[in-house]
Scaffold this motif. Sequence first.
Motif, PDB file in Angstrom:
ATOM      1  N   MET A 252       0.829  -1.205   0.000  1.00 38.76           N
ATOM      2  CA  MET A 252       0.000   0.000   0.000  1.00 38.76           C
ATOM      3  C   MET A 252       0.865   1.258   0.000  1.00 38.76           C
ATOM      4  SD  MET A 252      -3.019  -0.904   2.723  1.00 38.76           S
ATOM      5  CE  MET A 252      -3.853  -2.492   2.717  1.00 38.76           C
ATOM      6  N   LYS A 253       1.872   1.266   0.856  1.00 32.34           N
ATOM      7  CA  LYS A 253       2.713   2.457   0.971  1.00 32.34           C
ATOM      8  C   LYS A 253       3.517   2.698  -0.301  1.00 32.34           C
ATOM      9  CE  LYS A 253       3.183   2.213   5.995  1.00 32.34           C
ATOM     10  NZ  LYS A 253       4.108   1.936   7.119  1.00 32.34           N
ATOM     11  N   VAL A 254       3.990   1.630  -0.911  1.00 32.93           N
ATOM     12  CA  VAL A 254       4.729   1.786  -2.168  1.00 32.93           C
ATOM     13  C   VAL A 254       3.821   2.359  -3.246  1.00 32.93           C
ATOM     14  CG1 VAL A 254       5.864   0.514  -4.031  1.00 32.93           C
ATOM     15  CG2 VAL A 254       6.423  -0.001  -1.669  1.00 32.93           C
ATOM     16  N   LYS A 255       2.601   1.842  -3.326  1.00 33.71           N
ATOM     17  CA  LYS A 255       1.670   2.333  -4.342  1.00 33.71           C
ATOM     18  C   LYS A 255       1.232   3.770  -4.047  1.00 33.71           C
ATOM     19  CE  LYS A 255       0.061  -2.356  -5.280  1.00 33.71           C
ATOM     20  NZ  LYS A 255       0.659  -2.536  -6.595  1.00 33.71           N
ATOM     21  N   LEU A 256       1.014   4.087  -2.778  1.00 34.08           N
ATOM     22  CA  LEU A 256       0.652   5.466  -2.422  1.00 34.08           C
ATOM     23  C   LEU A 256       1.771   6.434  -2.780  1.00 34.08           C
ATOM     24  CD1 LEU A 256      -1.073   4.986   1.053  1.00 34.08           C
ATOM     25  CD2 LEU A 256      -2.161   5.755  -1.059  1.00 34.08           C
ATOM     26  N   LYS A 257       2.996   5.964  -2.718  1.00 29.88           N
ATOM     27  CA  LYS A 257       4.144   6.816  -3.020  1.00 29.88           C
ATOM     28  C   LYS A 257       4.318   7.019  -4.522  1.00 29.88           C
ATOM     29  CE  LYS A 257       9.148   7.061  -2.176  1.00 29.88           C
ATOM     30  NZ  LYS A 257      10.297   6.342  -1.559  1.00 29.88           N
ATOM     31  N   LYS A 258       4.060   5.957  -5.311  1.00 23.12           N
ATOM     32  CA  LYS A 258       4.385   5.993  -6.728  1.00 23.12           C
ATOM     33  C   LYS A 258       3.188   6.264  -7.636  1.00 23.12           C
ATOM     34  CE  LYS A 258       8.456   2.995  -6.434  1.00 23.12           C
ATOM     35  NZ  LYS A 258       9.385   3.984  -6.977  1.00 23.12           N
ATOM     36  N   TYR A 259       1.984   5.902  -7.202  1.00 22.67           N
ATOM     37  CA  TYR A 259       0.816   6.030  -8.062  1.00 22.67           C
ATOM     38  C   TYR A 259       0.199   7.428  -7.953  1.00 22.67           C
ATOM     39  CZ  TYR A 259       0.702   0.928  -8.791  1.00 22.67           C
ATOM     40  OH  TYR A 259       0.987  -0.359  -9.137  1.00 22.67           O
ATOM     41  N   THR A 260      -0.626   7.772  -8.938  1.00 19.87           N
ATOM     42  CA  THR A 260      -1.365   9.033  -8.918  1.00 19.87           C
ATOM     43  C   THR A 260      -2.689   8.809  -8.201  1.00 19.87           C
ATOM     44  OG1 THR A 260      -0.361   9.712 -11.016  1.00 19.87           O
ATOM     45  CG2 THR A 260      -2.348  10.882 -10.319  1.00 19.87           C
ATOM     46  N   LYS A 261      -2.943   9.598  -7.180  1.00 19.34           N
ATOM     47  CA  LYS A 261      -4.111   9.408  -6.310  1.00 19.34           C
ATOM     48  C   LYS A 261      -5.091  10.560  -6.517  1.00 19.34           C
ATOM     49  CE  LYS A 261      -0.952   9.759  -3.348  1.00 19.34           C
ATOM     50  NZ  LYS A 261       0.143   9.642  -4.311  1.00 19.34           N
ATOM     51  N   PHE A 262      -6.372  10.237  -6.670  1.00 12.25           N
ATOM     52  CA  PHE A 262      -7.359  11.307  -6.871  1.00 12.25           C
ATOM     53  C   PHE A 262      -8.679  10.967  -6.205  1.00 12.25           C
ATOM     54  CE2 PHE A 262      -8.670   8.508 -10.338  1.00 12.25           C
ATOM     55  CZ  PHE A 262     -10.038   8.746 -10.473  1.00 12.25           C
ATOM     56  N   LEU A 263      -9.479  12.002  -6.000  1.00 11.44           N
ATOM     57  CA  LEU A 263     -10.846  11.857  -5.504  1.00 11.44           C
ATOM     58  C   LEU A 263     -11.660  13.026  -6.022  1.00 11.44           C
ATOM     59  CD1 LEU A 263     -11.243  12.915  -1.752  1.00 11.44           C
ATOM     60  CD2 LEU A 263      -9.386  13.692  -3.210  1.00 11.44           C
ATOM     61  N   PHE A 264     -12.984  12.877  -5.990  1.00 11.82           N
ATOM     62  CA  PHE A 264     -13.898  13.961  -6.354  1.00 11.82           C
ATOM     63  C   PHE A 264     -14.836  14.198  -5.180  1.00 11.82           C
ATOM     64  CE2 PHE A 264     -12.279  13.702 -10.517  1.00 11.82           C
ATOM     65  CZ  PHE A 264     -12.727  14.811 -11.227  1.00 11.82           C
ATOM     66  N   VAL A 265     -15.103  15.481  -4.910  1.00  8.82           N
ATOM     67  CA  VAL A 265     -15.934  15.859  -3.771  1.00  8.82           C
ATOM     68  C   VAL A 265     -17.064  16.781  -4.245  1.00  8.82           C
ATOM     69  CG1 VAL A 265     -14.065  15.591  -2.101  1.00  8.82           C
ATOM     70  CG2 VAL A 265     -14.399  17.802  -3.229  1.00  8.82           C
ATOM     71  N   ARG A 266     -17.906  17.167  -3.281  1.00  6.04           N
ATOM     72  CA  ARG A 266     -19.102  17.948  -3.596  1.00  6.04           C
ATOM     73  C   ARG A 266     -19.530  18.716  -2.364  1.00  6.04           C
ATOM     74  NH1 ARG A 266     -24.462  14.853  -5.972  1.00  6.04           N
ATOM     75  NH2 ARG A 266     -25.530  16.686  -6.840  1.00  6.04           N
ATOM     76  N   ASP A 267     -20.260  19.802  -2.542  1.00  5.97           N
ATOM     77  CA  ASP A 267     -20.811  20.526  -1.402  1.00  5.97           C
ATOM     78  C   ASP A 267     -21.541  19.537  -0.502  1.00  5.97           C
ATOM     79  OD1 ASP A 267     -23.261  21.801  -0.038  1.00  5.97           O
ATOM     80  OD2 ASP A 267     -22.068  23.560  -0.572  1.00  5.97           O
ATOM     81  N   PRO A 268     -21.150  19.438   0.780  1.00  7.43           N
ATOM     82  CA  PRO A 268     -21.717  18.397   1.656  1.00  7.43           C
ATOM     83  C   PRO A 268     -23.237  18.411   1.774  1.00  7.43           C
ATOM     84  CG  PRO A 268     -19.754  19.342   2.649  1.00  7.43           C
ATOM     85  CD  PRO A 268     -20.068  20.183   1.450  1.00  7.43           C
TER      86      PRO A 268
END
Length: 435
Positions: A252-268
């Motif tokens: 997990m840590k290796v992938k978190l370090k090397k991969y591109t991480k994204f999310l989408f959010v919205r007005d709660p």
Amino acid sequence: MEFLPFGSDKMGKPRLFRIFLILGSLFMILLIIIYWDDVGATHFYLHTTVSGPHSSRIPPKSQAKVRHKADDDKGNVFLSDVDAFINQFLEGTSEPSEQTQEGTPGSRNQSGEAGKPEEKFVPRREWKIHQTPISAEQRQRQEDRKQTLRDLCSNSTINFPGKKRTFDDIPNNELNHLIVDDRHGIIYCYVPKVACSNWKRIMIMLSESLLVDGAPYQDPMDIPREHVHNSSSHFTFNNFWKRYGKFSRHLMKVKLKKYTKFLFVRDPFVRLISAYRNKFEEENSDFYRQYGVVMLKRYTNHSNPPASVVDAISAGIRPSFANFIQYLLDPQTEKKISFNEHWKQVYRMCHPCQINYDFVGKLETLDEDAEQLLRVLRVDNIVQFPPSRHNQTAASWEGDWFSSIPHKWKQDLYRLYETDFKLFGYPKPEKLLQK
């Protein structure tokens, strides 16, 4: 007969060397027997697909590099710490790549410290040359969003549950929203009611985790809806322990370090309206049975509501939006069952203070953000984000939906979702909270 003492000059260096070679071989065989289950299994999984048995997710060149690296390392001193050895091995499993066009000199590493940008896993064979660069305004918007997260996560005066945890402190069952695509080096934290169906479709298509007639899908909209939200269609962090055992956190840590991480959010608040409309205004048997009946029994005079959602709708019985807000604010709710993901706070699902996201998209700027993100991921030549629906719940509806909600409830509801408002840069709805 003359007996020679062990190690005497007459014994000869060649014979002494053979003895040490035999002893060394026996020692190595013993180590292999002791660590075979763990190390052998980990080595096997690193060379198999993560999302299915269709094909290797490591490009052939990368596999060759891994093998050559292992051969070169045979002459090195054996590491006494097995965990350190495995970690060193994992660090070399993905092919290094050039810094992406979207990288900036001022970017930060996983711990938030300034320094050289981390190399990202980028599939070179799918790179695309763009004639027009991403606008400075879009780049700056991303930097502002990520800086807001960094500032609030490092601000000691602002506290919320789980903020001070490390990534290792997060239980596996709270990592089920992190979807991994090893083919392209992508990690997506999905947030329900924020275009997650279409982003899940794209992740399925990119990772090739589903096949049709023996071939991967070419159009995300061709993927049947029943497969989009099926957990077996995605490989998530909470499944790592089943496959990698004690080495899951290393991976997990290796992938978190090397991969591109994204999310989408919205007005709660708008997200809550959308969740209510989708799950309680429409005919949804599961949500009516698990949540709707509870709301009707607790907050209405229907002590024995219809067991079927069809019968309830026919009788004109359904939980109101006010009942839904009561349910969210009721202290008894989470004592019995955790919030459903459709109204759970984003920070509890995506852990933005433990994971340094590379891209923060918003539903309010979905079309622009989706186009920019696919370019950042270097996959826009093989997939396009599906056209947005035009009947999305709009922020302008807040006034109407909350008009009948008591002032104290609105204040309490804001406090319940205040962390999401602040982390993702949404202003406090002052007009809505006024008496």
